[in-house]
Design a protein around this motif. Structure first.
Motif, PDB file in Angstrom:
ATOM      1  N   UNK A  72       0.812  -1.228   0.000  1.00  0.00           N
ATOM      2  CA  UNK A  72       0.000   0.000   0.000  1.00  0.00           C
ATOM      3  C   UNK A  72       0.841   1.271   0.000  1.00  0.00           C
ATOM      4  N   UNK A  73       2.137   1.131   0.220  1.00  0.00           N
ATOM      5  CA  UNK A  73       3.006   2.313   0.233  1.00  0.00           C
ATOM      6  C   UNK A  73       3.093   2.959  -1.140  1.00  0.00           C
ATOM      7  N   UNK A  74       3.149   4.279  -1.161  1.00  0.00           N
ATOM      8  CA  UNK A  74       3.283   5.022  -2.414  1.00  0.00           C
ATOM      9  C   UNK A  74       4.530   5.892  -2.331  1.00  0.00           C
ATOM     10  N   UNK A  75       5.355   5.739  -3.302  1.00  0.00           N
ATOM     11  CA  UNK A  75       6.574   6.554  -3.326  1.00  0.00           C
ATOM     12  C   UNK A  75       6.339   7.724  -4.283  1.00  0.00           C
ATOM     13  N   UNK A  76       5.927   8.842  -3.749  1.00  0.00           N
ATOM     14  CA  UNK A  76       5.595  10.018  -4.542  1.00  0.00           C
ATOM     15  C   UNK A  76       6.573  11.144  -4.222  1.00  0.00           C
ATOM     16  N   UNK A  77       6.996  11.858  -5.270  1.00  0.00           N
ATOM     17  CA  UNK A  77       7.780  13.072  -5.062  1.00  0.00           C
ATOM     18  C   UNK A  77       6.818  14.211  -4.765  1.00  0.00           C
ATOM     19  N   UNK A  78       7.013  14.852  -3.630  1.00  0.00           N
ATOM     20  CA  UNK A  78       6.123  15.939  -3.267  1.00  0.00           C
ATOM     21  C   UNK A  78       6.419  17.166  -4.118  1.00  0.00           C
ATOM     22  N   UNK A  79       5.383  17.875  -4.565  1.00  0.00           N
ATOM     23  CA  UNK A  79       5.617  19.073  -5.376  1.00  0.00           C
ATOM     24  C   UNK A  79       6.236  20.191  -4.546  1.00  0.00           C
ATOM     25  N   UNK A  80       7.014  21.026  -5.202  1.00  0.00           N
ATOM     26  CA  UNK A  80       7.549  22.218  -4.544  1.00  0.00           C
ATOM     27  C   UNK A  80       6.548  23.349  -4.732  1.00  0.00           C
ATOM     28  N   UNK A  81       6.112  23.920  -3.640  1.00  0.00           N
ATOM     29  CA  UNK A  81       5.093  24.965  -3.734  1.00  0.00           C
ATOM     30  C   UNK A  81       5.175  25.879  -2.515  1.00  0.00           C
ATOM     31  N   UNK A  89      -2.513  20.373   2.989  1.00  0.00           N
ATOM     32  CA  UNK A  89      -3.066  19.105   2.494  1.00  0.00           C
ATOM     33  C   UNK A  89      -1.952  18.075   2.347  1.00  0.00           C
ATOM     34  N   UNK A  90      -0.811  18.536   1.816  1.00  0.00           N
ATOM     35  CA  UNK A  90       0.325  17.629   1.639  1.00  0.00           C
ATOM     36  C   UNK A  90       0.849  17.137   2.989  1.00  0.00           C
ATOM     37  N   UNK A  91       0.801  18.010   3.993  1.00  0.00           N
ATOM     38  CA  UNK A  91       1.278  17.593   5.317  1.00  0.00           C
ATOM     39  C   UNK A  91       0.414  16.449   5.859  1.00  0.00           C
ATOM     40  N   UNK A  92      -0.914  16.629   5.757  1.00  0.00           N
ATOM     41  CA  UNK A  92      -1.799  15.562   6.219  1.00  0.00           C
ATOM     42  C   UNK A  92      -1.581  14.279   5.441  1.00  0.00           C
ATOM     43  N   UNK A  93      -1.430  14.411   4.124  1.00  0.00           N
ATOM     44  CA  UNK A  93      -1.160  13.248   3.276  1.00  0.00           C
ATOM     45  C   UNK A  93       0.110  12.527   3.741  1.00  0.00           C
ATOM     46  N   UNK A  99       1.902   6.547   8.575  1.00  0.00           N
ATOM     47  CA  UNK A  99       1.215   5.450   9.266  1.00  0.00           C
ATOM     48  C   UNK A  99       1.266   4.162   8.446  1.00  0.00           C
ATOM     49  N   UNK A 100       1.118   4.318   7.126  1.00  0.00           N
ATOM     50  CA  UNK A 100       1.183   3.135   6.257  1.00  0.00           C
ATOM     51  C   UNK A 100       2.584   2.528   6.342  1.00  0.00           C
ATOM     52  N   UNK A 101       3.588   3.396   6.327  1.00  0.00           N
ATOM     53  CA  UNK A 101       4.975   2.906   6.401  1.00  0.00           C
ATOM     54  C   UNK A 101       5.233   2.184   7.721  1.00  0.00           C
ATOM     55  N   UNK A 102       4.633   2.694   8.795  1.00  0.00           N
ATOM     56  CA  UNK A 102       4.792   2.037  10.098  1.00  0.00           C
ATOM     57  C   UNK A 102       4.105   0.677  10.080  1.00  0.00           C
ATOM     58  N   UNK A 103       2.884   0.639   9.520  1.00  0.00           N
ATOM     59  CA  UNK A 103       2.185  -0.644   9.429  1.00  0.00           C
ATOM     60  C   UNK A 103       3.004  -1.647   8.624  1.00  0.00           C
ATOM     61  N   UNK A 104       3.698  -1.133   7.583  1.00  0.00           N
ATOM     62  CA  UNK A 104       4.522  -1.997   6.732  1.00  0.00           C
ATOM     63  C   UNK A 104       5.861  -2.336   7.393  1.00  0.00           C
ATOM     64  N   UNK A 105       6.170  -1.628   8.506  1.00  0.00           N
ATOM     65  CA  UNK A 105       7.456  -1.768   9.194  1.00  0.00           C
ATOM     66  C   UNK A 105       8.603  -1.591   8.212  1.00  0.00           C
ATOM     67  N   UNK A 266      -8.505  12.746  -5.967  1.00  0.00           N
ATOM     68  CA  UNK A 266      -8.245  13.964  -5.191  1.00  0.00           C
ATOM     69  C   UNK A 266      -6.783  14.021  -4.742  1.00  0.00           C
ATOM     70  N   UNK A 267      -6.234  12.863  -4.406  1.00  0.00           N
ATOM     71  CA  UNK A 267      -4.818  12.823  -4.017  1.00  0.00           C
ATOM     72  C   UNK A 267      -3.924  13.198  -5.194  1.00  0.00           C
ATOM     73  N   UNK A 268      -4.331  12.817  -6.404  1.00  0.00           N
ATOM     74  CA  UNK A 268      -3.562  13.200  -7.595  1.00  0.00           C
ATOM     75  C   UNK A 268      -3.516  14.730  -7.705  1.00  0.00           C
ATOM     76  N   UNK A 269      -4.634  15.364  -7.424  1.00  0.00           N
ATOM     77  CA  UNK A 269      -4.656  16.840  -7.481  1.00  0.00           C
ATOM     78  C   UNK A 269      -3.784  17.451  -6.384  1.00  0.00           C
ATOM     79  N   UNK A 270      -3.833  16.861  -5.196  1.00  0.00           N
ATOM     80  CA  UNK A 270      -3.007  17.381  -4.094  1.00  0.00           C
ATOM     81  C   UNK A 270      -1.519  17.248  -4.433  1.00  0.00           C
ATOM     82  N   UNK A 271      -1.168  16.153  -5.108  1.00  0.00           N
ATOM     83  CA  UNK A 271       0.242  15.875  -5.412  1.00  0.00           C
ATOM     84  C   UNK A 271       0.697  16.482  -6.730  1.00  0.00           C
TER      85      UNK A 271
END
Length: 274
Positions: A72-81, A89-93, A99-105, A266-271
């Motif tokens: 379920x982990x997503x490796x996304x480059x965060x936009x510079x803005x 929104x990006x902070x919450x994301x 949390x997903x990374x922690x679940x995945x250990x 919606x996440x695509x728009x945030x990212x």
């Protein structure tokens, strides 16, 4: 299964996503199913709605079996803005991704996310309050201390929201919650689709929480409310609420898929980099 009554007291309704679970109906072959006391579920009461502490949502999912969180982990480059609405929104994301990374250990993913948290906090002018948490996350990742990391991610989000509210940026604080909820819900829909059961799907049934978010957006200053991404979120949440209110006999797999697609779009728009 007894569906939750969404019109009952607000406090209880805020717990419905957990109280509605029939743990004995977890998919066959999964293990680690444990008893869970929904009354012990922590959350923050906002406008008479309990906004769940994100880590506890994942904790409950963990009790339902052993999803492949690494998938379920997503490796996304965060936009510079410099757009503070988008940064919030990006902070919450990003925290939800933590949390997903922690679940995945996944230690390396946690470290990458910890560095993203630091970068976003600096952009938001919140580095002083966030840096101690971020450093604790990085230190705990080195020791694979997952419970400590989960606690620090919780505290990080709380610190950011509290600091924003002290700075009279309540609308941006809500954006942090929205970004986290969208990423968390996208993860939950993905997990539920891969091992569907009606009881698991009920975890998604949070209409009062969605109504709370819709109400929060309506109260935002025009500059935030009319932001392109926030307008898209408002429309998307309306669609999600329709799905929830229409699920009289429980969610179908298609409904779960539709909610997931809405959150993902919606996440695509945030990212997006623009």
């Amino acid at each position: 299964m007894i569906r939750p009554h969404f019109s009952r007291s607000a406090l209880t309704a805020g717990l419905m996503l957990l109280g509605s679970l029939n743990l004995s109906a977890a998919p066959q072959g999964t293990k680690g199913v444990e008893n869970f006391d929904p009354l012990a579920f922590p959350g923050k009461v906002v406008d008479d709605v309990v906004v769940p502490v994100p880590s506890e949502v994942f904790s409950v999912l963990d009790k339902l079996g052993e999803p492949n969180w690494r998938a379920e982990l997503r490796k996304e480059d965060l936009p510079t803005t410099s757009d503070r609405t988008k940064l919030s929104l990006l902070f919450g994301y990003t925290v939800a991704e933590g949390f997903v990374a922690v679940q995945a250990e996944d230690k390396e993913a946690v470290k990458d996310i910890g560095r993203d948290v630091i970068s976003l906090a600096k952009s938001l002018g919140l580095s002083k309050s966030v840096l101690p948490h971020a450093q604790s996350i990085l230190d705990a990742a080195d020791k694979a201390n997952w419970s400590a990391i989960r606690k620090e991610f919780d505290q990080t989000q709380k610190t950011v929201r509290d600091t924003m509210e002290q700075m009279k940026d309540v609308d941006l604080s809500q954006c942090v919650s929205l970004g986290g909820w969208l990423r968390g819900t996208a993860s939950v829909t993905s997990v539920v689709k891969k091992s569907f059961s009606a009881d698991r799907a009920e975890l998604l049934n949070q209409p009062m929480l969605v109504e709370h978010f819709l109400s929060s957006i309506a109260k935002m200053p025009a500059g935030t409310r009319e932001h392109d991404v926030v307008r898209s979120i408002l429309k998307g949440l309306g669609s999600v609420l329709q799905q929830m209110e229409g699920a009289v006999d429980g969610f179908s797999k298609d409904a779960v898929s539709d909610i997931g697609k809405t959150c993902d779009s919606l996440l695509v728009e945030i990212l997006a980099k623009k």
